[in-house]
Design an enzyme around this catalytic site. Structure first.
Site, mmCIF file in Angstrom:
data_model
loop_
_atom_site.group_PDB
_atom_site.id
_atom_site.type_symbol
_atom_site.label_atom_id
_atom_site.label_comp_id
_atom_site.label_asym_id
_atom_site.label_seq_id
_atom_site.Cartn_x
_atom_site.Cartn_y
_atom_site.Cartn_z
ATOM 1 N N ARG A 150 -0.119 -48.063 -13.256
ATOM 2 C CA ARG A 150 -0.137 -48.998 -12.118
ATOM 3 C C ARG A 150 -0.881 -50.258 -12.548
ATOM 4 N NH1 ARG A 150 -1.931 -44.140 -10.197
ATOM 5 N NH2 ARG A 150 -0.607 -43.093 -8.666
ATOM 6 N N GLY B 261 -8.332 -6.999 4.186
ATOM 7 C CA GLY B 261 -9.159 -6.970 5.386
ATOM 8 C C GLY B 261 -8.598 -7.764 6.552
ATOM 9 N N ARG C 295 -3.004 3.246 8.695
ATOM 10 C CA ARG C 295 -3.386 2.126 7.841
ATOM 11 C C ARG C 295 -2.308 1.048 7.773
ATOM 12 N NH1 ARG C 295 -4.646 4.742 2.116
ATOM 13 N NH2 ARG C 295 -5.924 2.863 1.947
ATOM 14 N N SER D 117 12.455 -43.268 -12.287
ATOM 15 C CA SER D 117 11.275 -42.426 -12.105
ATOM 16 C C SER D 117 11.149 -42.172 -10.612
ATOM 17 C CB SER D 117 10.036 -43.144 -12.638
ATOM 18 O OG SER D 117 8.901 -42.357 -12.373
ATOM 19 N N LYS E 5 0.840 -1.196 0.000
ATOM 20 C CA LYS E 5 0.000 0.000 0.000
ATOM 21 C C LYS E 5 0.877 1.248 0.000
ATOM 22 C CE LYS E 5 -3.690 -0.497 2.565
ATOM 23 N NZ LYS E 5 -4.299 -0.671 3.896
ATOM 24 N N TYR F 54 11.049 -35.541 -17.879
ATOM 25 C CA TYR F 54 9.597 -35.354 -17.891
ATOM 26 C C TYR F 54 9.029 -35.356 -16.483
ATOM 27 C CZ TYR F 54 9.126 -40.353 -16.916
ATOM 28 O OH TYR F 54 9.200 -41.584 -16.331
ATOM 29 N N CYS G 68 6.987 -39.430 -11.033
ATOM 30 C CA CYS G 68 5.602 -39.877 -11.190
ATOM 31 C C CYS G 68 4.809 -39.751 -9.888
ATOM 32 C CB CYS G 68 5.548 -41.308 -11.707
ATOM 33 S SG CYS G 68 6.254 -42.505 -10.572
ATOM 34 N N GLU H 191 12.465 -44.326 -4.853
ATOM 35 C CA GLU H 191 11.494 -43.916 -3.842
ATOM 36 C C GLU H 191 11.951 -44.267 -2.434
ATOM 37 O OE1 GLU H 191 7.746 -45.874 -4.671
ATOM 38 O OE2 GLU H 191 8.765 -47.600 -5.527
ATOM 39 N N GLY I 271 9.535 -41.669 -7.359
ATOM 40 C CA GLY I 271 8.247 -41.868 -6.694
ATOM 41 C C GLY I 271 8.277 -40.987 -5.461
ATOM 42 N N THR I 272 7.920 -39.717 -5.648
ATOM 43 C CA THR I 272 8.157 -38.761 -4.553
ATOM 44 C C THR I 272 7.164 -38.905 -3.407
ATOM 45 O OG1 THR I 272 7.021 -37.172 -5.967
ATOM 46 C CG2 THR I 272 9.416 -36.998 -5.829
ATOM 47 N N ASN I 273 6.063 -39.637 -3.608
ATOM 48 C CA ASN I 273 5.185 -39.865 -2.445
ATOM 49 C C ASN I 273 5.908 -40.752 -1.440
ATOM 50 O OD1 ASN I 273 3.295 -38.486 -3.944
ATOM 51 N ND2 ASN I 273 2.224 -40.330 -4.607
ATOM 52 N N ASP I 274 6.376 -41.913 -1.919
ATOM 53 C CA ASP I 274 7.098 -42.808 -1.016
ATOM 54 C C ASP I 274 8.432 -42.209 -0.586
ATOM 55 O OD1 ASP I 274 5.611 -45.058 -0.308
ATOM 56 O OD2 ASP I 274 5.832 -45.919 -2.302
ATOM 57 N N ARG J 106 4.371 -50.168 -14.393
ATOM 58 C CA ARG J 106 4.995 -50.571 -13.141
ATOM 59 C C ARG J 106 4.500 -51.960 -12.759
ATOM 60 N NH1 ARG J 106 3.999 -47.156 -7.796
ATOM 61 N NH2 ARG J 106 1.973 -48.189 -7.871
ATOM 62 N N HIS K 187 -16.297 -8.161 1.619
ATOM 63 C CA HIS K 187 -15.335 -9.162 2.085
ATOM 64 C C HIS K 187 -15.595 -10.524 1.433
ATOM 65 C CE1 HIS K 187 -13.928 -12.251 4.983
ATOM 66 N NE2 HIS K 187 -12.851 -11.497 4.960
ATOM 67 N N MET L 186 -5.872 -7.124 8.346
ATOM 68 C CA MET L 186 -5.227 -6.351 9.406
ATOM 69 C C MET L 186 -5.967 -5.050 9.652
ATOM 70 S SD MET L 186 -1.291 -7.163 8.851
ATOM 71 C CE MET L 186 -1.388 -6.422 7.265
ATOM 72 N N ARG M 182 -3.349 -1.082 -6.467
ATOM 73 C CA ARG M 182 -2.439 -2.220 -6.566
ATOM 74 C C ARG M 182 -2.882 -3.025 -7.774
ATOM 75 N NH1 ARG M 182 -5.507 -4.710 -1.484
ATOM 76 N NH2 ARG M 182 -7.460 -4.818 -2.619
HETATM 77 P P1 ADP Z 1 -7.599 -2.209 3.980
HETATM 78 O O1 ADP Z 1 -6.202 -2.594 3.734
HETATM 79 O O2 ADP Z 1 -8.330 -3.110 4.887
HETATM 80 O O3 ADP Z 1 -8.313 -1.871 2.705
HETATM 81 P P2 ADP Z 1 -7.217 0.595 4.277
HETATM 82 O O4 ADP Z 1 -6.021 1.104 4.998
HETATM 83 O O5 ADP Z 1 -7.118 0.634 2.819
HETATM 84 O O6 ADP Z 1 -7.539 -0.853 4.802
HETATM 85 O O7 ADP Z 1 -8.420 1.503 4.791
HETATM 86 C C1 ADP Z 1 -9.742 1.108 4.983
HETATM 87 C C2 ADP Z 1 -10.690 2.099 4.328
HETATM 88 O O8 ADP Z 1 -10.474 3.415 4.794
HETATM 89 C C3 ADP Z 1 -10.502 2.141 2.838
HETATM 90 O O9 ADP Z 1 -11.742 2.188 2.218
HETATM 91 C C4 ADP Z 1 -9.779 3.434 2.600
HETATM 92 O O10 ADP Z 1 -10.069 3.971 1.356
HETATM 93 C C5 ADP Z 1 -10.273 4.303 3.738
HETATM 94 N N1 ADP Z 1 -9.239 5.286 4.087
HETATM 95 C C6 ADP Z 1 -7.983 5.015 4.465
HETATM 96 N N2 ADP Z 1 -7.257 6.138 4.631
HETATM 97 C C7 ADP Z 1 -8.094 7.165 4.367
HETATM 98 C C8 ADP Z 1 -7.930 8.583 4.326
HETATM 99 N N3 ADP Z 1 -6.752 9.161 4.609
HETATM 100 N N4 ADP Z 1 -8.986 9.321 4.012
HETATM 101 C C9 ADP Z 1 -10.174 8.728 3.719
HETATM 102 N N5 ADP Z 1 -10.401 7.416 3.710
HETATM 103 C C10 ADP Z 1 -9.361 6.616 4.025
HETATM 104 MG MG MG Z 2 5.695 -46.035 -4.297
HETATM 105 MG MG MG Z 3 -7.709 -0.714 1.335
#
Ligand code: ADP
Ligand code: MG
Ligand code: MG
Length: 906
Positions: free
Chosen positions: A573, A102, A93, A791, A23, A878, A858, A772, A793-796, A629, A452, A104, A337
């Site tokens: 087999r 979502g 953030r 060949s 981010k 192969y 295999c 194997e 036999g990576t399971n065994d 085999r 989510h 963290m 991103r």
């Molecule tokens: P996540 O990684 O869970 O998306 P974010 O850090 O992106 O968390 O933030 C959660 C929400 O808050 C997002 O919708 C983001 O756009 C909004 N947000 C984050 N920083 C700001 C900011 N400086 N002003 C307005 N909205 C923000």
């Molecule tokens: Mg075997």
């Molecule tokens: Mg975000």
């Protein structure tokens, strides 16, 4: 620069994601590009790691750097953090090197307190807005920083709305919000014994701490495990000036994709929510507008947004997703991103971007995720006249059928019992992750295409329908209603993640366009997804050095493998050729034989049956190598289960029955059953995996392997006589010493030669062995003197290298992965330092003793993209995998040859 813990957005760029998190790095990049990004700075991942390593203490100097950068930010904005009369507010953030949607924490509106809320009112002229922002701060700060149960805040809001008789948060006025603020403060004091900190600096510091700490929360850890993200990376913290989407109807917030992440269509896609702050879109609090509809309420910002989407896509040369906010008509970008997408969309986009000249063909191929290729083969709902009971957004593709369940824990428990489930929720939260990934499909009644549920489902390749708002979900009662229909827990539901439709009952599913196209359906062959598939698989096939074979035991499996592009059979087999009523009787005669005549009579029964099996396979694979085999499993597998038989005999004796019956077998005279039990007891092994099996059978029962070789060679001669081109490789399993292989070859080769003479045919037969056992790998040089191919036999080999029995480790492998006692599940991805090292030794020493030793694998690893890459690096000839994984292996082998694997960059 040593000890630099904080970077201004101006200082970074997109390639610094390990320092600034994804981010932070992209906020810096957008700032560089001159896009409208609110100012801010980033505290590095390294600071987070130092903080975690020091037992939750900030590293020396970090806070001073934060102060310095905060002062710079305040100067720029002309406001001081939390200044009572005219406050600067910031967001705090999280942001790790890899996106963990979502998982963290983030806190908005930091800097508000009892005084500055009045200042904010003055600054903006809106009391409602100021108090709405304050209650949001209390709510987020209370939950994420102080650990208060978020439901308590939600319940208070619901209560306020009920009391007032309104449905939406926006219908609450300033007086309601003031009351909520008081309530929230009490809830915090009540649950934590501490007051909400009024000091803005303190809020900031605690916020940073909470974000650092959120790296180690359970759901983040679960997510990393599932997505193979390194625990040691840590998260950065971004501190950014707030912009406000909750300032009235000329403000709002949204999420946009440069293209459609569900189906790949080249047009902007997303959601917009007027008069709201960012997290509202993801939380599914209110149903959002489709992005295009934003043009009707915010024409200028929409115009500008489209321009930025275009700019970003040209810049990143890939689909991007964006978080944005409109504050009183002015557009701000808050995040971008390279966005997640379905496998289906990934192929379509790569195809289009190649046509548009945005990327080269090899870039396109490398970008495809081989691990997700199988999603293209996902089922769709078969044609029929079923009427949908509801419809929502097509949030993640694929059709799914399952029994309705209403909590993540239930989804997990039912799935554990082998029941297919559809998880039905109003909305999901990150705490539902464990149940979501065990579901066939996900259905929600609230939330948009970026809720989510939608984001997780797309990431995991689970079909999902979101925001089906006609549905009333009754979580307590474990049922949902729509119109006059009630679906209770355990009732069948079908969802279509391609169309967003929801059906009652268990609909029939049909094959994907790719499957249909491959079967020759002319309509399906016109679809873009098929053209993309052909184009990129062709390129992968062109460049790959590894050949791809399949593990197939029957003519129909062979045909299936061929259709998917297999270039031979790496493991045929022969076990199943000993099953079936007639054959089992002969096998048992062979096992019980007291004389050589009896034993040979049994072989005479088996021989023609097995020969016909081989004829079918050689015909199906005409001109392509087939590695057969010789029998591998212990003989007791062909006898009744020891305990069942003992019980049946004991009961029979007690009751004085003339006959006993075991399982589905024919009834046996009691006496014969007793004799059989004696034999079963005799053959019983404490460790069958390490017992009389593999080449050891060939040594102990020489007639057995001789019969198999005779069946193979007679079959090949017959196919050749009819004009075919059988390519025969005979493989001896579980060899540990050179002498074992030398002796069975001495016995078997003359058999093969005699038959060729008898049949008047010449065949070039290769003789080789499986590798194997660790010993085999270590003495590979010697063994290669008598083997023309190896060949793996990576399971065994994995079982014996670790001393893990695959059937028994289920009970603790999870714990082992959690505690990182093993790098990953070694039965899925080759353990490179251990098992891989043994393979390397075997390759090097084997080739040193026989220059043209042919090498393959295999085990099931042959279809795992990471393992395929390793096999490429080892220089195997192969890989061989299950027929369904053949396309995956072809793509992964192509990517390995192109010098990079897509999974490494994801
Ligand atoms: P996540 O990684 O869970 O998306 P974010 O850090 O992106 O968390 O933030 C959660 C929400 O808050 C997002 O919708 C983001 O756009 C909004 N947000 C984050 N920083 C700001 C900011 N400086 N002003 C307005 N909205 C923000
Ligand atoms: Mg075997
Ligand atoms: Mg975000």
């Amino acid at each position: 620069m040593a000890g630099k813990y904080v970077y201004d957005f101006e200082e970074g760029n997109k390639d610094m994601k390990y320092v600034l998190g994804g981010k932070g790095a992209n906020l810096a990049e957008m700032t560089r590009m001159g896009l409208p990004v609110p100012h801010g700075f980033t505290v590095t991942c390294e600071a987070c790691n130092a903080y975690r390593a020091a037992g939750r203490r900030f590293p020396d100097g970090m806070l001073d750097e934060v102060d310095e950068h905060l002062r710079r930010l305040e100067e720029r904005m002309g406001r001081r953090l939390g200044e009572p009369g005219d406050p600067l507010l910031v967001s705090v953030r999280s942001g790790a090197p890899f996106s963990m949607p979502g998982m963290m924490d983030t806190v908005l509106n930091v800097g508000l307190n009892d005084e500055s809320v009045e200042g904010l009112t003055k600054q903006t002229g809106s009391e409602r807005f100021a108090w709405d922002s304050y209650r949001r701060l209390l709510q987020m700060f209370g939950k994420t920083v102080m650990g208060v149960d978020g439901d308590r805040f939600e319940a208070a809001i619901d209560h306020a709305k009920e009391a007032k008789g309104v449905r939406n948060d926006v219908d609450l006025d300033e007086a309601d919000l003031r009351r909520l603020v008081d309530q929230f403060k009490r809830v915090i004091a009540d649950e934590t014994g501490r007051d909400f900190p009024q000091d803005p600096q303190e809020q900031l510091k605690l916020g940073v701490q909470a974000v650092f700490g959120s790296w180690d929360n359970k759901r983040a850890i679960d997510y990393r495990r599932k997505n193979k993200i390194d625990d040691s990376l840590g998260t950065a913290v971004n501190v950014q000036a707030m912009v406000f989407g909750n300032k009235g109807d000329d403000s709002g917030t949204g999420v946009a994709f440069t293209r459609n992440p569900a189906n790949g269509e080249p047009a902007p896609y997303g959601d917009y929510l007027p008069n709201a702050q960012g997290e509202d879109v993801v939380a599914g609090i209110r149903n959002t507008m489709q992005l295009e509809e934003m043009g009707e309420v915010q024409p200028r910002a929409w115009e500008e947004l489209q321009g930025h989407l275009h700019t970003l896509e040209r810049h990143y040369k890939d689909m991007c997703d964006i978080e944005f906010t409109v504050e009183q008509g002015k557009l701000w970008l808050l995040q971008t991103r390279v966005g997640k997408r379905t496998a289906f969309a990934e192929w379509i986009m790569a195809h289009d971007m190649l046509d548009e000249g945005l990327i080269e063909v090899d870039t396109a191929v490398l970008r495809l995720d081989a691990n997700r290729l199988e999603e293209l083969f996902k089922k769709v709902i078969a044609e029929g006249d079923a009427e949908a009971i509801a419809s929502g957004l097509n949030a993640s593709p694929g059709a799914a059928v399952g029994k309705a369940v209403f909590t993540a824990d239930d989804a997990e428990a039912w799935a554990e019992r082998g029941e297919p489930v559809i998880l039905v929720r109003r909305e999901t939260t990150p705490d539902d992750y464990h149940g979501m990934i065990r579901s066939q499909g996900i259905l929600t009644s609230a939330g948009g295409t970026n809720s989510h549920a939608a984001v997780v489902a797309r990431g995991e390749g689970i079909p999902a329908v979101c925001g089906a708002d006609a549905i009333r979900v009754d979580r307590q009662g474990k049922r949902f209603t729509v119109g006059g229909t009630t679906i209770a827990e355990g009732d069948w539901v079908t969802i279509d993640g391609f169309t967003g439709k929801v059906y009652q009952g268990q609909l029939e599913l049909a094959d994907s366009p790719i499957e249909r196209a491959r079967a020759g359906d002319a309509e399906a062959r016109k679809e873009k997804i098929w053209r993309a598939y052909e184009r990129f698989m062709l390129r992968a096939d062109e460049v790959r050095r590894l050949r791809v074979r399949a593990n197939a035991d029957t003519p129909s499996q062979s045909a299936n493998a061929l259709e998917r592009g297999a270039e031979g059979i790496g493991l045929c087999r022969t076990e199943h050729m000993f099953l079936g009523e007639e054959r089992v009787a002969a096998v048992r005669t062979m096992i019980f034989a007291d004389t050589a005549e009896e034993e040979h009579a049994a072989y005479d029964t088996l021989l023609p049956l097995q020969r016909d099996d081989f004829v079918g396979i050689f015909k199906a694979m005409d001109g392509k190598p087939v590695t057969v085999r010789l029998l591998d499993p212990p003989l007791h597998e062909f006898l009744p289960n020891q305990v069942d038989l003992a019980v049946a005999v004991a009961l029979g004796r007690e009751r004085g029955d003339a006959e006993v019956r075991v399982g589905g077998d024919e009834a046996l005279p009691l006496q014969e059953a007793e004799a059989m039990l004696a034999k079963v007891n005799d053959l019983h092994e404490a460790n069958p995996m390490l017992g009389l099996r593999g080449v050891r059978l060939g040594i102990v029962k020489p007639g057995l392997y001789a019969m198999q070789v005779r069946a193979i060679i007679e079959a090949a001669c017959r196919v050749k006589a009819e004009g075919g081109h059988p390519v025969v490789e005979i493989m001896i399993p579980l060899t540990a010493t050179r002498e074992e292989l030398a002796q069975v070859r001495e016995e078997l080769e003359p058999v093969a030669e005699r038959i060729m003479r008898e049949q008047g045919q010449e065949l070039e037969v290769l003789w080789g062995t499986m590798v194997e056992l660790p010993r085999t790998a270590v003495v590979a040089g010697e063994i290669a003197e008598v083997a023309e191919f190896f060949s793996f036999g990576t399971n065994d080999l994995t079982q014996t290298a670790f001393g893990f029995s695959r059937d028994d480790i289920g009970k603790f492998l999870g714990l082992y992965e959690e505690r990182k006692l093993v790098p990953a599940n070694p039965f899925v991805t080759i353990d490179v330092p251990g098992v891989g090292r043994l393979m390397r030794i075997a390759c090097e020493e084997g080739r040193a003793s026989r220059e043209h030793l042919h090498l393959g694998i295999c085990g099931e690893h042959g279809g795992d993209p990471d393992s395929v890459r390793f096999c490429h690096e080892l220089g195997l000839d192969y890989v061989s995998c299950s027929p369904f994984r053949v396309p995956t292996a072809r793509l992964a082998a192509g990517q390995a040859a192109l010098g990079e694997a897509s999974s490494a960059s994801k």
